[in-house]
Design a protein around this motif. Structure first.
Motif, PDB file in Angstrom:
ATOM      1  N   ASN A 190       0.832  -1.206   0.000  1.00 10.47           N
ATOM      2  CA  ASN A 190       0.000   0.000   0.000  1.00 10.47           C
ATOM      3  C   ASN A 190       0.869   1.258   0.000  1.00 10.47           C
ATOM      4  O   ASN A 190       0.530   2.253  -0.639  1.00 10.47           O
ATOM      5  N   ARG A 191       1.997   1.182   0.714  1.00  9.10           N
ATOM      6  CA  ARG A 191       2.892   2.339   0.744  1.00  9.10           C
ATOM      7  C   ARG A 191       3.512   2.584  -0.642  1.00  9.10           C
ATOM      8  O   ARG A 191       3.625   3.725  -1.090  1.00  9.10           O
ATOM      9  N   ILE A 192       3.853   1.501  -1.315  1.00  5.94           N
ATOM     10  CA  ILE A 192       4.418   1.647  -2.666  1.00  5.94           C
ATOM     11  C   ILE A 192       3.382   2.306  -3.589  1.00  5.94           C
ATOM     12  O   ILE A 192       3.692   3.227  -4.341  1.00  5.94           O
ATOM     13  N   PHE A 193       2.153   1.819  -3.516  1.00  3.19           N
ATOM     14  CA  PHE A 193       1.119   2.406  -4.373  1.00  3.19           C
ATOM     15  C   PHE A 193       0.914   3.889  -4.055  1.00  3.19           C
ATOM     16  O   PHE A 193       0.728   4.702  -4.954  1.00  3.19           O
ATOM     17  N   ASP A 194       0.939   4.243  -2.774  1.00  2.00           N
ATOM     18  CA  ASP A 194       0.736   5.648  -2.407  1.00  2.00           C
ATOM     19  C   ASP A 194       1.866   6.536  -2.918  1.00  2.00           C
ATOM     20  O   ASP A 194       1.641   7.683  -3.285  1.00  2.00           O
ATOM     21  N   ASN A 195       3.084   6.002  -2.920  1.00  2.00           N
ATOM     22  CA  ASN A 195       4.250   6.873  -3.129  1.00  2.00           C
ATOM     23  C   ASN A 195       4.947   6.736  -4.474  1.00  2.00           C
ATOM     24  O   ASN A 195       5.839   7.535  -4.769  1.00  2.00           O
ATOM     25  N   LEU A 196       4.595   5.719  -5.257  1.00  2.00           N
ATOM     26  CA  LEU A 196       5.354   5.496  -6.501  1.00  2.00           C
ATOM     27  C   LEU A 196       5.265   6.723  -7.413  1.00  2.00           C
ATOM     28  O   LEU A 196       4.177   7.232  -7.681  1.00  2.00           O
ATOM     29  N   LYS A 197       6.407   7.171  -7.892  1.00  9.40           N
ATOM     30  CA  LYS A 197       6.424   8.356  -8.756  1.00  9.40           C
ATOM     31  C   LYS A 197       6.346   7.926 -10.219  1.00  9.40           C
ATOM     32  O   LYS A 197       6.747   6.808 -10.568  1.00  9.40           O
ATOM     33  N   VAL A 198       5.850   8.858 -11.049  1.00  9.75           N
ATOM     34  CA  VAL A 198       5.704   8.574 -12.477  1.00  9.75           C
ATOM     35  C   VAL A 198       7.023   8.061 -13.058  1.00  9.75           C
ATOM     36  O   VAL A 198       7.045   7.128 -13.859  1.00  9.75           O
ATOM     37  N   GLU A 199       8.123   8.642 -12.600  1.00 12.04           N
ATOM     38  CA  GLU A 199       9.428   8.289 -13.193  1.00 12.04           C
ATOM     39  C   GLU A 199      10.105   7.116 -12.487  1.00 12.04           C
ATOM     40  O   GLU A 199      11.286   6.861 -12.692  1.00 12.04           O
ATOM     41  N   GLN A 200       9.319   6.374 -11.674  1.00 10.12           N
ATOM     42  CA  GLN A 200       9.896   5.213 -10.971  1.00 10.12           C
ATOM     43  C   GLN A 200       9.156   3.917 -11.279  1.00 10.12           C
ATOM     44  O   GLN A 200       8.721   3.221 -10.355  1.00 10.12           O
TER      45      GLN A 200
END
Ligand code: HEM
Length: 321
Positions: free
Chosen positions: A193-203
């Motif tokens: 859930n943390r990855i989904f919240d924080n993933l950036k377009v360029e990552q």
């Protein structure tokens, strides 16, 4: 390890009859490089976002037939997702026309796939953009949108699910989607859930998993109420079992902020281990992985009754017997 075998050659040095067959073992997540049932995400080079498929014509024909004949099994979309679907279509078109220009021809707003000769109007208002995108490539496409309960599955073209049903999972949150996955709540939920919240377009990121299947069908839309038909006769397992690998990518869409999850299936028969120069080592490491699964993980992978037969088959292959 990431091994691609060279095409077989005849005695005369000419390519053999199946020289253009796909190289087996595009990805080998069971080779000791990854742990089963782990997050295991790695950075994705967007130039490699969509992998080429030497069987593209056959795969796309199967996808088109499924969309035509079983649309309510393989396609779902919520109202209000067409704009984000369009974003996906434009990204797919930009990628394939740049990366595989010999395979995809764009004339105005019409794209033609050389392998099938099929062409699509990118602005066709009568079709969901995700469905057009899903007929250009071999990957399934899943759109997730943030809501009150976290990210939810809001649209998908899912022709080749690995034993799950889009109808059952449509609209569900990440937590609900993964309810049956052993260790999800204790080990995966918070991180994911943390990855989904924080993933950036360029990552953008990617991961791979593996399963053992009794056939090489790509379309496995089993419902939890109707579990898959498993191995008939474990005694004949070695020639009949297949290792199924899912390559998944995850990226945030720049305009909508939604998440796009892609799934590409690779299936190899156990027999391919025998033909591959490193097949013995790969079979041995797959056996190790299977023997390392706990009871819940074995049950999830459908191996409770067949673990020993599968392990014995792999041991024979590893020993060259
Ligand atoms: C951070 C990304 C993700 C991780 C780390 C992850 C992790 C997992 C794991 C560990 C499993 C068990 C099989 C395996 O080893 O892969 C699984 C199964 C599954 N995942 Fe994910 N997943 C991710 C993203 C997603 C997304 C975006 C979807 C949206 C459709 C999804 C849908 C499913 C489904 C439907 C299953 C099968 C569940 C069942 O058998 O009931 N996953 N996932």
């Amino acid at each position: 390890m990431n091994i691609a075998a060279p095409p077989p050659a005849t005695d005369a040095g000419q390519p053999g009859p199946d020289a253009f067959a796909p190289a087996p073992f595009a990805h080998t997540p069971y080779d000791g490089s990854r742990k089963a049932f782990s997050v295991g995400l790695a950075p994705l080079d967007l130039a490699e976002w969509i992998e080429p498929d030497v069987k593209l014509a056959a795969t796309l024909a199967e996808r088109a037939a499924l969309i035509r004949e079983k649309r309510d099994v393989v396609v779902r979309e919520e109202d209000g997702t067409r704009q984000a679907q369009r974003e996906v279509l434009e990204l797919v078109v930009a990628h394939v026309t740049t990366r595989f220009p010999e395979q995809y021809r764009l004339e105005g707003r019409r794209i033609t796939v050389a392998a099938t000769g099929q062409s699509f109007d990118l602005d066709d208002a009568g079709e969901a953009p995700l469905v057009i995108a899903g007929q250009l490539i071999s990957d399934d496409l899943v759109l997730l949108r943030q809501g009150a309960g976290g990210y939810r599955l809001v649209a998908a073209v899912l022709c080749f699910p690995s034993a799950w049903s889009l109808a059952e999972k449509f609209g569900q949150s990440l937590d609900q989607l993964h309810e049956a996955v052993p260790g999800y709540e204790s080990k995966l939920a918070r991180v994911m859930n943390r990855i989904f919240d924080n993933l950036k377009v360029e990552q953008p990121v990617w991961r791979v998993n593996w399963s053992i299947y009794p056939d090489d069908e790509l379309h496995h839309p089993e419902s939890k109420e109707r579990p898959r038909h498993w191995f008939e006769d474990p005694a004949h397992l070695a020639p009949e079992a297949f290792v199924r690998v899912e390559r998944q990518t995850l990226r945030r869409l720049p305009e909508s902020g939604d998440m796009l999850f892609t799934i590409r299936i690779h299936v190899d028969p156990f027999l391919a281990f025998r033909r591959h120069p490193e097949g013995g080592a790969l079979a041995a490491s797959l056996r190790e992985q299977i023997l390392g699964l706990d009871a819940d993980q074995l049950a999830y992978k459908g191996l409770t009754d067949h673990r020993d037969a599968v392990a014995a088959a792999l041991e024979r292959i590893a020993a060259g017997a």
